[in-house]
Write a protein that holds these residues in place. Structure first.
Motif, PDB file in Angstrom:
ATOM      1  N   ALA A 179      11.965   3.578   2.525  1.00 30.33           N
ATOM      2  CA  ALA A 179      12.898   4.433   1.784  1.00 30.33           C
ATOM      3  C   ALA A 179      12.169   5.548   1.045  1.00 30.33           C
ATOM      4  CB  ALA A 179      13.705   3.593   0.805  1.00 30.33           C
ATOM      5  N   ALA A 180      10.980   5.234   0.546  1.00 29.84           N
ATOM      6  CA  ALA A 180      10.234   6.221  -0.237  1.00 29.84           C
ATOM      7  C   ALA A 180       9.429   7.181   0.624  1.00 29.84           C
ATOM      8  CB  ALA A 180       9.293   5.499  -1.208  1.00 29.84           C
ATOM      9  N   TRP A 181       8.776   6.641   1.661  1.00 25.75           N
ATOM     10  CA  TRP A 181       7.802   7.427   2.410  1.00 25.75           C
ATOM     11  C   TRP A 181       8.016   7.419   3.918  1.00 25.75           C
ATOM     12  CZ3 TRP A 181       2.930   5.351  -0.583  1.00 25.75           C
ATOM     13  CH2 TRP A 181       2.820   6.042  -1.812  1.00 25.75           C
ATOM     14  N   GLY A 182       9.044   6.751   4.393  1.00 19.05           N
ATOM     15  CA  GLY A 182       9.374   6.841   5.810  1.00 19.05           C
ATOM     16  C   GLY A 182       8.706   5.856   6.729  1.00 19.05           C
ATOM     17  N   GLY A 183       8.017   4.846   6.206  1.00 18.34           N
ATOM     18  CA  GLY A 183       7.434   3.833   7.085  1.00 18.34           C
ATOM     19  C   GLY A 183       5.929   3.776   7.012  1.00 18.34           C
ATOM     20  N   ILE A 184       5.370   2.706   7.560  1.00 14.89           N
ATOM     21  CA  ILE A 184       3.939   2.422   7.459  1.00 14.89           C
ATOM     22  C   ILE A 184       3.241   2.731   8.784  1.00 14.89           C
ATOM     23  CG2 ILE A 184       2.250   0.551   7.158  1.00 14.89           C
ATOM     24  CD1 ILE A 184       4.457  -0.715   5.262  1.00 14.89           C
ATOM     25  N   ASP A 185       2.175   3.515   8.697  1.00 17.28           N
ATOM     26  CA  ASP A 185       1.385   3.893   9.872  1.00 17.28           C
ATOM     27  C   ASP A 185       0.139   3.041  10.041  1.00 17.28           C
ATOM     28  OD1 ASP A 185       2.856   6.462  10.573  1.00 17.28           O
ATOM     29  OD2 ASP A 185       2.254   6.885   8.510  1.00 17.28           O
ATOM     30  N   VAL A 186      -0.419   2.590   8.921  1.00 20.48           N
ATOM     31  CA  VAL A 186      -1.685   1.861   8.918  1.00 20.48           C
ATOM     32  C   VAL A 186      -1.513   0.584   8.103  1.00 20.48           C
ATOM     33  CG1 VAL A 186      -4.107   1.904   8.201  1.00 20.48           C
ATOM     34  CG2 VAL A 186      -3.033   3.988   9.098  1.00 20.48           C
ATOM     35  N   LEU A 187      -1.845  -0.547   8.710  1.00 12.46           N
ATOM     36  CA  LEU A 187      -1.886  -1.814   7.974  1.00 12.46           C
ATOM     37  C   LEU A 187      -3.334  -2.236   7.806  1.00 12.46           C
ATOM     38  CD1 LEU A 187      -0.751  -4.497   6.797  1.00 12.46           C
ATOM     39  CD2 LEU A 187      -0.774  -5.371   9.154  1.00 12.46           C
ATOM     40  N   VAL A 188      -3.742  -2.457   6.571  1.00 12.28           N
ATOM     41  CA  VAL A 188      -5.030  -3.081   6.279  1.00 12.28           C
ATOM     42  C   VAL A 188      -4.712  -4.437   5.663  1.00 12.28           C
ATOM     43  CG1 VAL A 188      -7.209  -2.926   5.037  1.00 12.28           C
ATOM     44  CG2 VAL A 188      -6.097  -0.832   5.861  1.00 12.28           C
ATOM     45  N   HIS A 189      -4.854  -5.473   6.469  1.00 11.94           N
ATOM     46  CA  HIS A 189      -4.495  -6.811   5.989  1.00 11.94           C
ATOM     47  C   HIS A 189      -5.736  -7.467   5.401  1.00 11.94           C
ATOM     48  CE1 HIS A 189      -2.491 -10.483   5.360  1.00 11.94           C
ATOM     49  NE2 HIS A 189      -3.059 -11.133   6.361  1.00 11.94           N
ATOM     50  N   ASN A 190      -5.807  -7.403   4.086  1.00  6.80           N
ATOM     51  CA  ASN A 190      -6.979  -7.838   3.340  1.00  6.80           C
ATOM     52  C   ASN A 190      -6.699  -9.053   2.461  1.00  6.80           C
ATOM     53  OD1 ASN A 190      -9.613  -7.340   1.659  1.00  6.80           O
ATOM     54  ND2 ASN A 190      -7.961  -7.160   0.160  1.00  6.80           N
ATOM     55  N   ALA A 191      -5.432  -9.323   2.165  1.00  5.92           N
ATOM     56  CA  ALA A 191      -5.090 -10.389   1.219  1.00  5.92           C
ATOM     57  C   ALA A 191      -5.718 -11.715   1.636  1.00  5.92           C
ATOM     58  CB  ALA A 191      -3.573 -10.538   1.123  1.00  5.92           C
ATOM     59  N   LEU A 192      -6.324 -12.391   0.674  1.00  5.25           N
ATOM     60  CA  LEU A 192      -7.016 -13.647   0.941  1.00  5.25           C
ATOM     61  C   LEU A 192      -6.245 -14.787   0.293  1.00  5.25           C
ATOM     62  CD1 LEU A 192      -9.537 -14.974   2.175  1.00  5.25           C
ATOM     63  CD2 LEU A 192     -10.666 -14.668  -0.035  1.00  5.25           C
TER      64      LEU A 192
END
Length: 251
Positions: free
Chosen positions: A80-93
């Motif tokens: 809604a804010a920025w139109g969607g995600i182009d890059v995912l950096v999955h870092n959560a541990l």
């Protein structure tokens, strides 16, 4: 401006350590950055404030990456804010037990495997449709050198991250025709992170002595490799794994 101008990057677990360093670097290179966090709202907002003070664009969003509904809400908010995600950096541990196999329960080992793969599955499912629609995307997963080189008491983390790396390779094969690259960054020991306490001072000295470059990695070292995979210089690379360990392990 840089090549990242206009792209939107979601960095999971971005309130500190490698995630925070990655968020700052991607923003400095022109991306709009979503700083995902679980508990550390103040730290996440500080990362955002620092990015904005430097002229970048960022927002902090709370979501447990193991919770499909929470991730969907986060992705919808970003859309809604920025139109969607182009890059995912999955870092959560996700949490894990540090103990030898002889003392470990299946709940500890199996629980870590489930958490690791559930989180990767959930966040990937949420972002891939937009990437597919655009014919462009970057999926970058944070692994660990422990998935290749065992160390005492780290069987839960090493096994779970080995599964994550193979998951990424299968995604690379399937999603390549859709313009999406999938790669893994595997740090060795990293100083200045919340889990760096796993090594005591004597272990750190031994690790440094075994490292040709003469020091442990810092979060910024890992962030630079992630940023490479997030941009156009890596456009013809997918299904790869990049070790960031100063030469401690070579493959």
């Amino acid at each position: 401006m840089t090549e990242g101008t206009g792209r939107v990057a979601l960095v999971t677990g971005a309130s500190s350590g490698i995630g925070a360093a990655t968020a700052r670097l991607l923003a400095a290179r022109g991306m709009r950055v979503v700083v995902d966090y679980l508990h550390s709202s103040q730290a996440a907002e500080e990362v955002v404030a620092g990015i904005q003070a430097a002229g970048g664009r960022a927002m902090a969003v709370q979501a447990d990456v193991r919770d499909a509904a929470a991730v969907r809400t986060m992705v919808d908010r970003v859309g809604a804010a920025w139109g969607g995600i182009d890059v995912l950096v999955h870092n959560a541990l996700t949490p894990y037990a540090i103990k030898p196999f002889r003392d470990m329960t299946w709940e500890e080992l199996g629980g870590k495997l489930d958490d690791e793969m559930r989180a990767a599955f959930v966040v990937t499912k949420a972002v891939v449709p937009t990437m597919t629609g655009r014919g462009w995307g970057r999926l970058i997963y944070l692994g660990t050198g422990l998935s290749r080189q065992p160390r005492a008491d780290m069987i839960a983390l090493g096994t779970a991250k080995a599964a994550l790396t193979q998951f990424a390779r299968y995604l690379a094969q399937e999603l390549g025709p859709r313009g999406i690259t999938v790669n893994v960054v595997e740090p060795g020991p990293v100083a200045e992170t919340r889990i760096s306490h796993v090594l005591d001072e004597e272990q750190k000295r031994r690790q440094i002595a075994a490292t040709p470059l003469g020091r442990l990695a810092r979060p910024e070292d890992v962030a630079r490799v992630v940023a490479f995979y997030a941009g156009e210089d890596s456009a013809h690379m997918t299904g790869t794994t990049a070790p960031v360990n100063g030469g401690m392990s070579m493959y």
